[in-house]
Design an enzyme around this catalytic site. Structure first.
Site, PDB file in Angstrom:
ATOM      1  N   ASN A  36       0.841  -1.201   0.000  1.00  0.00           N
ATOM      2  CA  ASN A  36       0.000   0.000   0.000  1.00  0.00           C
ATOM      3  C   ASN A  36       0.871   1.245   0.000  1.00  0.00           C
ATOM      4  O   ASN A  36       2.103   1.143   0.020  1.00  0.00           O
ATOM      5  CB  ASN A  36      -0.954  -0.021   1.203  1.00  0.00           C
ATOM      6  CG  ASN A  36      -0.179  -0.060   2.513  1.00  0.00           C
ATOM      7  OD1 ASN A  36       0.518   0.876   2.860  1.00  0.00           O
ATOM      8  ND2 ASN A  36      -0.283  -1.174   3.229  1.00  0.00           N
ATOM      9  N   ASP A  48      -4.339  -6.422   5.371  1.00  0.00           N
ATOM     10  CA  ASP A  48      -5.412  -7.188   6.002  1.00  0.00           C
ATOM     11  C   ASP A  48      -5.389  -8.634   5.530  1.00  0.00           C
ATOM     12  O   ASP A  48      -5.829  -9.523   6.238  1.00  0.00           O
ATOM     13  CB  ASP A  48      -6.767  -6.553   5.677  1.00  0.00           C
ATOM     14  CG  ASP A  48      -6.901  -5.192   6.352  1.00  0.00           C
ATOM     15  OD1 ASP A  48      -6.421  -5.069   7.491  1.00  0.00           O
ATOM     16  OD2 ASP A  48      -7.449  -4.268   5.732  1.00  0.00           O
ATOM     17  N   PRO A 100      -2.379 -11.528  10.282  1.00  0.00           N
ATOM     18  CA  PRO A 100      -2.602 -11.321  11.716  1.00  0.00           C
ATOM     19  C   PRO A 100      -2.955  -9.863  12.006  1.00  0.00           C
ATOM     20  O   PRO A 100      -2.380  -8.964  11.397  1.00  0.00           O
ATOM     21  CB  PRO A 100      -1.249 -11.687  12.345  1.00  0.00           C
ATOM     22  CG  PRO A 100      -0.260 -11.657  11.233  1.00  0.00           C
ATOM     23  CD  PRO A 100      -1.015 -11.943   9.970  1.00  0.00           C
ATOM     24  N   ASP A 101      -3.906  -9.638  12.904  1.00  0.00           N
ATOM     25  CA  ASP A 101      -4.198  -8.270  13.327  1.00  0.00           C
ATOM     26  C   ASP A 101      -3.295  -7.981  14.527  1.00  0.00           C
ATOM     27  O   ASP A 101      -3.547  -8.448  15.647  1.00  0.00           O
ATOM     28  CB  ASP A 101      -5.681  -8.115  13.693  1.00  0.00           C
ATOM     29  CG  ASP A 101      -6.025  -6.646  13.914  1.00  0.00           C
ATOM     30  OD1 ASP A 101      -5.208  -5.935  14.545  1.00  0.00           O
ATOM     31  OD2 ASP A 101      -7.084  -6.191  13.458  1.00  0.00           O
ATOM     32  N   PHE A 122      -4.056   3.371  14.958  1.00  0.00           N
ATOM     33  CA  PHE A 122      -4.430   4.422  14.018  1.00  0.00           C
ATOM     34  C   PHE A 122      -5.612   3.939  13.203  1.00  0.00           C
ATOM     35  O   PHE A 122      -5.773   2.738  12.998  1.00  0.00           O
ATOM     36  CB  PHE A 122      -3.260   4.742  13.080  1.00  0.00           C
ATOM     37  CG  PHE A 122      -2.298   5.722  13.674  1.00  0.00           C
ATOM     38  CD1 PHE A 122      -2.289   7.044  13.278  1.00  0.00           C
ATOM     39  CD2 PHE A 122      -1.410   5.321  14.658  1.00  0.00           C
ATOM     40  CE1 PHE A 122      -1.416   7.957  13.836  1.00  0.00           C
ATOM     41  CE2 PHE A 122      -0.530   6.229  15.227  1.00  0.00           C
ATOM     42  CZ  PHE A 122      -0.539   7.550  14.811  1.00  0.00           C
ATOM     43  N   LYS A 175     -13.869   1.078  16.112  1.00  0.00           N
ATOM     44  CA  LYS A 175     -12.576   0.369  16.036  1.00  0.00           C
ATOM     45  C   LYS A 175     -11.914   0.292  17.407  1.00  0.00           C
ATOM     46  O   LYS A 175     -11.324  -0.724  17.766  1.00  0.00           O
ATOM     47  CB  LYS A 175     -11.679   1.109  15.045  1.00  0.00           C
ATOM     48  CG  LYS A 175     -10.510   0.298  14.582  1.00  0.00           C
ATOM     49  CD  LYS A 175      -9.909   0.862  13.300  1.00  0.00           C
ATOM     50  CE  LYS A 175     -10.846   0.662  12.120  1.00  0.00           C
ATOM     51  NZ  LYS A 175     -10.333   1.207  10.884  1.00  0.00           N
ATOM     52  N   LYS A 209     -11.233  -3.469  18.652  1.00  0.00           N
ATOM     53  CA  LYS A 209      -9.846  -3.929  18.788  1.00  0.00           C
ATOM     54  C   LYS A 209      -9.374  -3.911  20.240  1.00  0.00           C
ATOM     55  O   LYS A 209      -8.250  -4.261  20.536  1.00  0.00           O
ATOM     56  CB  LYS A 209      -8.929  -3.055  17.935  1.00  0.00           C
ATOM     57  CG  LYS A 209      -9.261  -3.094  16.466  1.00  0.00           C
ATOM     58  CD  LYS A 209      -8.010  -3.106  15.629  1.00  0.00           C
ATOM     59  CE  LYS A 209      -8.347  -3.121  14.146  1.00  0.00           C
ATOM     60  NZ  LYS A 209      -7.208  -3.533  13.342  1.00  0.00           N
TER      61      LYS A 209
HETATM   62  O1  C5P Z   1      -8.186  -2.696  10.953  1.00  0.00           O
HETATM   63  P1  C5P Z   1      -7.761  -1.354  10.513  1.00  0.00           P
HETATM   64  O2  C5P Z   1      -6.698  -1.383   9.439  1.00  0.00           O
HETATM   65  O3  C5P Z   1      -8.854  -0.434  10.148  1.00  0.00           O
HETATM   66  O4  C5P Z   1      -7.076  -0.697  11.825  1.00  0.00           O
HETATM   67  C1  C5P Z   1      -5.974   0.123  11.792  1.00  0.00           C
HETATM   68  C2  C5P Z   1      -5.123  -0.104  13.002  1.00  0.00           C
HETATM   69  O5  C5P Z   1      -4.922  -1.488  13.182  1.00  0.00           O
HETATM   70  C3  C5P Z   1      -3.727   0.469  12.818  1.00  0.00           C
HETATM   71  O6  C5P Z   1      -3.238   0.846  14.096  1.00  0.00           O
HETATM   72  C4  C5P Z   1      -2.936  -0.691  12.273  1.00  0.00           C
HETATM   73  O7  C5P Z   1      -1.551  -0.590  12.552  1.00  0.00           O
HETATM   74  C5  C5P Z   1      -3.571  -1.861  12.978  1.00  0.00           C
HETATM   75  N1  C5P Z   1      -3.577  -3.116  12.205  1.00  0.00           N
HETATM   76  C6  C5P Z   1      -2.826  -4.174  12.638  1.00  0.00           C
HETATM   77  N2  C5P Z   1      -2.831  -5.362  11.956  1.00  0.00           N
HETATM   78  C7  C5P Z   1      -3.609  -5.510  10.853  1.00  0.00           C
HETATM   79  C8  C5P Z   1      -4.395  -4.449  10.401  1.00  0.00           C
HETATM   80  C9  C5P Z   1      -4.356  -3.250  11.095  1.00  0.00           C
HETATM   81  O8  C5P Z   1      -2.124  -4.032  13.649  1.00  0.00           O
HETATM   82  N3  C5P Z   1      -3.593  -6.661  10.192  1.00  0.00           N
END
Ligand code: C5P
Length: 413
Positions: free
Chosen positions: A213, A282, A308-309, A327, A341, A345
């Site tokens: 990205n 994602d 992984p998130d 963020f 969010k 989260k």
């Molecule tokens: O899920 P989303 O991308 O909307 O959330 C953004 C936040 O989640 C950011 O802090 C980003 O660093 C974190 N994130 C993460 N792992 C992912 C996707 C997002 O830590 N796979």
């Protein structure tokens, strides 16, 4: 495990060639009795007024006075010295030295250090009152102030030249107090460990292709630098970007979301705060092709699985969970989506910004809406380093107040 104690503040004291230099041994003592370490750097002019031996005796460190001193450079090179300092205090700062700084000259050790350091600059002008009143000096001072230098004084009164007026260097006790109190006020994360993730991730498809990205890493790098300036020990875990990491932070380079996940969790030992500023993919390829994928048909399908998130995984830690800041890049309904969010989260704080249509990504400026349980704050559009400083100050405040329950909601909720 015991937390690291905040170390002493390191002051690089630059002495330039004015009669007020005779007060510098006292200034060194006043700084040291308040717990600071002091490294003196003198200009050639300063050594006409005061000896290096005197300043060495009171500071307990050899005085530096030349860029060309091979032995001193081998012990601690001038760039290392510039990084060592938590602050540079130039006292006395002559009219000539202020002019030099205003023009970004690097014609001696001290001027080079002032240009090479990321540490805040404190200047204590001292000169004849006419020289201080001269429009050229006033313009140099205004320029330096605009660039972020703090001007301490000058005081008014009898001058060594026999005249009376503004231009006296502030007294050593006052200078030591002003410098150290202003510096401590900025060091809101002293003794804390902060892990920052930044930049994009790259999800490989085959040996030559990947999904990624447009994240430039600028925001995360600015946050890492601001946390370092606030006195934290910082680990920066970064995906591939085109900018250099700030000095004085531990840097871990990664590529994929999986690698970032592992590196972040490794870095989290003893961490107080995690700031997830990375644009993590994602989805990742279910399998990375061993050979370059051939264009054999008119269409193709990629099978992707969830990456992984990282943020959610840190927020879900059962033990050693740090304060978690995420963020949110939103294209619409910024507050509603960011608040959702925060909850989904289980983060402690979310910094949201609008992206798309030339906003947010890969830009030098940005604005943020910061949300936490019971509070919100908008940080108006400014350049990313300034935005990062304000965000770090807010994080320190909310994190600090959660350790002392009940204060932040009252202040900002
Ligand atoms: O899920 P989303 O991308 O909307 O959330 C953004 C936040 O989640 C950011 O802090 C980003 O660093 C974190 N994130 C993460 N792992 C992912 C996707 C997002 O830590 N796979």
């Amino acid at each position: 495990m015991d937390k690291p104690r905040p170390r002493s503040l390191r002051i690089l004291l630059g002495v330039t060639g004015g009669i007020a230099a005779y007060k510098c041994p006292d200034l060194v003592r006043r700084l040291r009795e308040r717990g600071a370490e002091v490294q003196v750097v003198m200009t050639a002019g300063a050594s006409r007024f005061i000896t290096a031996l005197t300043l060495q005796a009171v500071s307990g460190r050899p005085v530096r006075d030349s860029l060309w001193d091979e032995a001193a450079e081998a012990a601690m090179g001038h760039i290392e010295l510039a990084r060592w300092a938590d602050a540079v205090l130039v006292a006395p700062a002559t009219a000539d030295f202020l002019a030099k700084l205003g023009h970004g000259r690097a014609d001696g050790l001290l001027s080079t250090l002032c240009l090479a350091t990321a540490a805040p600059l404190y200047l204590a002008p001292a000169m004849n009152q006419q020289m201080w009143a001269n429009p050229a000096t006033a313009a140099n001072v205004a320029l330096l102030r605009d660039r972020g230098a703090t001007i301490l004084g000058p005081g008014e009164g009898d001058q060594a030249c026999g005249e009376t007026g503004p231009g006296r260097m502030l007294e050593p006790d006052q200078l030591a107090e002003l410098t150290l109190s202003r510096l401590s006020a900025k060091r809101v994360l002293a003794g804390r460990k902060v892990v920052v993730s930044a930049g994009p991730t790259r999800e490989r498809l085959d040996p030559v292709r990947f999904i990624s990205n447009r994240s430039s890493g600028k925001m995360g790098y600015a946050v890492a630098q601001a946390a370092r300036d606030a006195g934290a020990t910082v680990v920066l875990v970064s995906g591939p970007v085109g900018i250099s990491p700030p000095s004085g932070v531990e840097f871990v380079a990664v590529e994929s979301a999986q690698q970032m996940h592992e590196a972040v969790h490794r870095a989290l030992a003893d961490a107080d705060i995690y700031i997830g500023a990375a644009a993590v993919a994602d989805y990742q390829a279910r399998a990375i092709a061993a050979q370059k994928i051939k264009k054999s048909s008119d269409s193709m399908q990629l099978e992707l699985v969830k990456a992984p998130d990282i943020l959610a995984s840190v927020a879900a830690l059962k033990s050693g969970r740090p304060f978690v800041v995420g963020f949110a890049a939103e294209t619409e309904n910024i507050e509603e989506n960011a608040r959702a969010k925060l909850v989904r989260k289980r983060a402690d704080m979310i910094a949201a910004n609008l992206v798309g249509d030339g906003l947010g990504f890969d830009r030098d400026d940005n604005s943020l809406l910061v949300l936490w349980a019971g509070g919100r704050e908008e940080i108006a559009s400014c350049v990313k380093p300034e935005l990062a400083r304000r965000l770090v100050t807010l994080i320190a405040e909310v994190h600090g107040s959660q350790r002392r329950p009940g204060t932040v909601a009252a202040v900002r909720g």
